[in-house]
Scaffold this active site. Structure first.
Site, PDB file in Angstrom:
ATOM      1  N   HIS A  38     -37.070  42.623 -46.160  1.00  0.00           N
ATOM      2  CA  HIS A  38     -35.958  43.781 -45.364  1.00  0.00           C
ATOM      3  C   HIS A  38     -34.748  43.136 -44.279  1.00  0.00           C
ATOM      4  O   HIS A  38     -35.097  41.783 -44.226  1.00  0.00           O
ATOM      5  CB  HIS A  38     -37.403  43.396 -44.279  1.00  0.00           C
ATOM      6  CG  HIS A  38     -38.444  44.773 -45.069  1.00  0.00           C
ATOM      7  ND1 HIS A  38     -38.704  45.776 -45.575  1.00  0.00           N
ATOM      8  CD2 HIS A  38     -39.758  44.073 -45.425  1.00  0.00           C
ATOM      9  CE1 HIS A  38     -39.627  45.817 -46.419  1.00  0.00           C
ATOM     10  NE2 HIS A  38     -40.417  45.013 -46.150  1.00  0.00           N
ATOM     11  N   CYS A  67     -39.132  43.106 -55.950  1.00  0.00           N
ATOM     12  CA  CYS A  67     -40.392  43.654 -56.804  1.00  0.00           C
ATOM     13  C   CYS A  67     -41.085  43.313 -58.194  1.00  0.00           C
ATOM     14  O   CYS A  67     -42.033  43.913 -58.605  1.00  0.00           O
ATOM     15  CB  CYS A  67     -39.827  45.017 -57.017  1.00  0.00           C
ATOM     16  SG  CYS A  67     -39.562  46.179 -55.019  1.00  0.00           S
TER      17      CYS A  67
END
Length: 240
Positions: A96, A197
């Site tokens: 992020h 991910c």
């Protein structure tokens, strides 16, 4: 994840996905520390479980931060020595940072809790936001969370499937935490040091990269806020 479809590929959203059906409090937090926001989410989720606050969506950006979900492998972790926050959401590692619009819905799901339906609604809100901003063709990839652009030849270059928005959630006492992250005009540098991910065979992209013009967080903010509220209230049809 599967849905029960109609002939046109759309599903009729069940009326009881979240309660209440209206009255979602949307809060703009600006740029905030990840761990501070994590603690805020936990506090709000506890209040929501006790019916002390309405359903709430937090919209924000984070300073550069790696976060690792419960399924993260050692091989996913960064090679640049930067610290990682291990969190209680699903999924694996992600990043992020500035230029990425993050939304954390704190939603009380109706019984029986249907997590698949909830995630589908988040995905649909992101897909619609991309459409609103002029990026067409985003969608789902079977067996993978988030919102994607398909592999294909673009300007003579073969590009892999690319994730433009990530999803990772937690549900406790029937209330959701964590949420979605939409890449607007953030740098790709930090992704070079992880397996985002846990998917080594796929890429990551941004609205700016795909549209060939700058698309900032402020450009996407109103659309994502509106689409999340509509999706969670059942006003935005979920397409398969």
């Amino acid at each position: 994840m599967g849905t029960t479809g109609t002939n046109d590929g759309a599903t009729t959203p069940p009326a009881n996905t979240s309660t209440p059906a209206v009255d979602i409090d949307v809060r703009d937090l600006g740029t905030v520390d990840y761990e501070d926001t994590w603690h805020l989410q936990a506090n709000l989720a506890a209040q929501r479980a006790e019916e002390k606050i309405p359903d709430t969506i937090l919209l924000l950006q984070h300073p550069p931060t790696y976060t690792a979900g419960k399924r993260t492998q050692d091989s996913d972790r960064p090679t640049n020595g930067l610290p990682v926050v291990d969190v209680d959401r699903g999924g694996r590692i992600t990043w992020h940072g500035p230029g990425q619009l993050v939304a954390y819905p704190i939603i009380k799901l109706a019984d029986p809790v249907d997590v698949v339906d909830y995630v589908r609604r988040l995905e649909q809100a992101l897909i619609q936001t991309c459409e609103d901003l002029g990026l067409h063709g985003t969608g789902r990839v079977e067996g993978r969370s988030g919102v994607w652009l398909p592999a294909g030849v673009i300007n003579g270059e073969l590009k892999p499937a690319r994730k433009i928005a990530a999803i990772g959630i937690r549900v406790t006492r029937g209330v959701t935490m964590h949420g979605v992250a939409l890449n607007c005009d953030n740098t790709m540098e930090y992704y070079d040091h992880i397996v985002p991910c846990g998917l080594a065979d796929a890429g990551v992209t941004t609205l700016t990269e795909e549209l060939g013009r700058d698309v900032s967080v402020s450009d996407a903010y109103s659309s994502l806020a509106h689409n999340l509220v509509d999706a969670l209230n059942g006003d935005l049809p979920v397409h398969s």
